[in-house]
Design an enzyme around this catalytic site. Structure first.
Site, short mmCIF file in Angstrom:
data_model
loop_
_atom_site.label_atom_id
_atom_site.label_comp_id
_atom_site.label_asym_id
_atom_site.label_seq_id
_atom_site.Cartn_x
_atom_site.Cartn_y
_atom_site.Cartn_z
N ASP A 33 0.83 -1.21 0.00
CA ASP A 33 0.00 0.00 0.00
C ASP A 33 0.87 1.26 0.00
O ASP A 33 0.67 2.17 0.82
CB ASP A 33 -0.93 0.01 1.21
CG ASP A 33 -1.61 -1.32 1.45
OD1 ASP A 33 -2.05 -1.94 0.46
OD2 ASP A 33 -1.72 -1.74 2.62
N GLU A 82 -11.16 -0.73 -3.93
CA GLU A 82 -10.45 -0.15 -2.79
C GLU A 82 -9.21 0.58 -3.28
O GLU A 82 -8.91 0.62 -4.47
CB GLU A 82 -10.07 -1.24 -1.79
CG GLU A 82 -9.04 -2.24 -2.31
CD GLU A 82 -8.69 -3.35 -1.33
OE1 GLU A 82 -9.43 -3.52 -0.34
OE2 GLU A 82 -7.68 -4.03 -1.55
#
Length: 316
Positions: free
Chosen positions: A15, A195
């Site tokens: 991420d 997402e």
């Protein structure tokens, strides 16, 4: 920028978020394998981030609503202060098939985020009391916006994408507007997921990239775009790509690329994609606990119509 497209920039950092600030430094943060803290790095070049010393700015408490599974921090700068937005859970209890994450923020008023004190602001309330994660912010035409992923109980899947205007860097001014739900086959492999949104404003458009499907080799990226003079809070302003824009390169063994951020190269012109991926598919157990999602960086291109072109993970 001296980077190999075939090799990770930073190992075991999922991420990833890289921001180039007005002070000339590149700032980096990402999920750490232990999911227990928020760390920052900085360097004058992107390549130097690989060897920059990590600096912990916040650690999870032993108990409480934000004491577990610290996910996907993003660093931003608004109104003279630094903010890191992140997702955290109260426990590892599963409800409706999901951990109970909510979005939180920490802030630092110092010009130097490595020297100043970081303080927890608290939860970013959005009026939807359900699993949420992966928030990002951006400023456009004088307005600050918040884009994130959230579970809506009436809609099948883990998470959808939402947008709202912000009153301050930690409070919303408008109700959430749903932008996208998992609907295509490539968005629903393993899990029904939209997402990890990230925003790039270029060539008359506002682009929102996002990630879809399970966090194994099926993980991939989709793209929304709107005219930069459109009402961004109107779902009708947005066009969604029916095909993934970035996905596994089986030939080069770069698997499950996704959860990206955007930055710019040292030349100040070349747009860069920052993302994570694995180098193998043989994951033992839940992919969540496999630490080997690594940070990669590659250059982006544009076609003649001004559309963003991602290419393959192994291509410049």
């Amino acid at each position: 920028m001296n980077l190999s497209l075939m090799l990770p920039l930073i190992l075991q950092r999922a991420d990833p978020c890289i921001r180039r600030h007005t002070d000339g430094w590149y700032y980096f943060t990402a999920s750490v394998p232990e999911y227990d803290r928020i760390e920052l790095r900085r360097a004058r070049t992107i390549a130097e981030l690989a060897t920059a010393k990590p600096h912990d700015v916040w650690r999870k408490p032993a108990s409480g609503p934000y004491s577990e599974l610290i996910w996907a921090p993003e660093i931003h700068h608004h109104g003279g202060a630094w903010y890191v937005y992140f997702a955290a859970a109260p426990t590892r209890e599963i409800k409706d098939g999901l951990f109970q994450h909510r979005m939180y923020a920490i802030t630092c008023a110092s010009a130097d985020p490595f020297a100043g004190e970081w303080k927890l602001v608290g939860q970013i309330e959005n009026g939807l009391d359900s699993f949420c994660l992966d928030a990002t912010t951006f400023t456009h035409r004088g307005k600050l916006y918040y884009v994130w992923a959230q579970k809506e109980p009436a809609i099948r899947g883990n998470s959808n994408l939402y947008i709202a205007e912000m009153a301050t860097p930690t409070t919303l001014a408008t109700k959430p507007v749903r932008l996208s739900v998992p609907e295509f086959a490539w968005e629903t492999k393993g899990f029904w997921v939209n997402e990890g949104p990230s925003v790039l404003i270029r060539k008359g458009r506002v682009f929102v990239s996002y990630s879809a499907s399970a966090t194994d080799e099926n993980y991939c990226m989709g793209l929304l775009h709107a005219s930069d003079d459109a009402d961004l809070l109107d779902p009708r302003s947005w066009t969604k790509s029916p095909e993934p824009v970035f996905q596994t390169d089986y030939g080069k063994k770069i698997y499950g690329p996704g959860h990206n951020s955007f930055t710019v190269a040292e030349d100040g012109v070349t747009d860069l994609l920052v993302y994570h991926a694995r180098m193998y598919t043989e994951i033992v157990g839940d992919p969540l606990w496999d630490p080997n999602r690594h940070t990669y960086v590659k250059a982006l291109k544009w076609d003649a119509s001004g559309m963003l072109v991602f290419g393959k993970p192994s291509e410049g």
